[in-house]
Design an enzyme around this catalytic site. Structure first.
Site, PDB file in Angstrom:
ATOM      1  N   PRO A 137       0.793  -1.224   0.000  1.00 51.48           N
ATOM      2  CA  PRO A 137       0.000   0.000   0.000  1.00 51.48           C
ATOM      3  C   PRO A 137       0.828   1.278   0.000  1.00 51.48           C
ATOM      4  O   PRO A 137       0.299   2.354  -0.251  1.00 51.48           O
ATOM      5  CB  PRO A 137      -0.820  -0.106   1.287  1.00 51.48           C
ATOM      6  CG  PRO A 137      -0.020  -0.982   2.179  1.00 51.48           C
ATOM      7  CD  PRO A 137       0.784  -1.902   1.302  1.00 51.48           C
ATOM      8  N   CYS A 138       2.104   1.186   0.246  1.00 56.15           N
ATOM      9  CA  CYS A 138       2.936   2.390   0.328  1.00 56.15           C
ATOM     10  C   CYS A 138       2.732   3.250  -0.920  1.00 56.15           C
ATOM     11  O   CYS A 138       2.306   4.392  -0.834  1.00 56.15           O
ATOM     12  CB  CYS A 138       4.383   1.965   0.576  1.00 56.15           C
ATOM     13  SG  CYS A 138       5.665   2.856  -0.247  1.00 56.15           S
ATOM     14  N   HIS A 139       2.989   2.698  -2.098  1.00 51.87           N
ATOM     15  CA  HIS A 139       2.693   3.419  -3.330  1.00 51.87           C
ATOM     16  C   HIS A 139       1.987   2.542  -4.341  1.00 51.87           C
ATOM     17  O   HIS A 139       2.037   2.787  -5.533  1.00 51.87           O
ATOM     18  CB  HIS A 139       3.964   4.025  -3.937  1.00 51.87           C
ATOM     19  CG  HIS A 139       4.466   5.209  -3.179  1.00 51.87           C
ATOM     20  ND1 HIS A 139       5.214   5.081  -2.037  1.00 51.87           N
ATOM     21  CD2 HIS A 139       4.300   6.533  -3.381  1.00 51.87           C
ATOM     22  CE1 HIS A 139       5.499   6.286  -1.572  1.00 51.87           C
ATOM     23  NE2 HIS A 139       4.958   7.184  -2.359  1.00 51.87           N
ATOM     24  N   GLY A 140       1.378   1.460  -3.861  1.00 46.81           N
ATOM     25  CA  GLY A 140       0.530   0.664  -4.732  1.00 46.81           C
ATOM     26  C   GLY A 140       1.272  -0.250  -5.683  1.00 46.81           C
ATOM     27  O   GLY A 140       1.098  -0.176  -6.899  1.00 46.81           O
TER      28      GLY A 140
END
Ligand code: FES
Length: 133
Positions: free
Chosen positions: A96-99
Site C-alpha cells: 500500500p505504500c505506493h501501490g
C-alpha cells in the site's frame, strides 16, 4: 549464525494459506498455492512482466512459493499473507505504500516497484519440511 538458516514445517499451512517467518531479520513468505494460483502464475506471457521471469525459475515445487516479504520499491512488507489482507489486482501481494501489485509468483505486475520479490535460497528436507538459508 544461529539464524543463518531456519527450518519451516509445511504441514500446518493449508492450500491457499501463507505464513510469514523471520529469516535473517527479514519477513519471508511461505505460500501454499492453489491449483488456480499456480496456473495463473504459469500462463502469464513473459512480455507482460516488468521483471520477466518464468514461474518455473521461482519455485522448486509448484505448490510452494517462498519469497522475501520485502517490496522492491522502498522495502515495505507487502500485504496479502494474512487471511483477509488485500492481495492486489493479480492475487499475490499488495504494497500500500505506493501501490505495488505482485502476482501469485511474487512478480511485480503494476506500481513503482522495479523488481520481483526475491527468492531466498532454500532446500526441501522432506515433503513437509523446508530449510530456508
Ligand atoms: Fe512497496 Fe513502496 S515499498 S510500493
Amino acid at each position: 549464525l544461529a539464524l543463518a538458516s531456519i527450518e519451516v514445517p509445511l504441514a500446518p499451512i493449508q492450500v491457499g494459506q501463507a505464513i510469514t517467518v523471520k529469516w535473517r531479520g527479514k519477513a519471508t513468505f511461505v505460500r501454499h498455492r492453489t491449483k488456480e494460483e499456480i496456473e495463473a502464475a504459469e500462463k502469464v506471457a513473459l512480455r507482460d512482466l516488468p521483471d520477466p521471469q518464468p514461474d518455473s525459475a521461482r519455485v522448486k515445487k509448484p505448490e510452494w512459493l517462498i519469497v522475501l516479504g520485502v517490496c522492491t520499491h522502498l522495502g515495505c512488507v507487502p500485504l496479502g499473507t494474512k487471511v483477509g489482507e488485500p492481495r492486489g489486482d493479480y492475487g499475490g501481494w499488495f504494497c500500500p505504500c505506493h501501490g505495488s501489485h505482485y502476482d501469485t509468483s511474487g512478480r511485480i505486475r503494476k506500481g513503482p516497484a522495479p523488481a520481483n520479490l526475491p527468492v531466498p535460497t532454500y532446500t526441501f528436507l522432506s515433503d513437509s519440511l523446508v530449510k530456508i538459508g
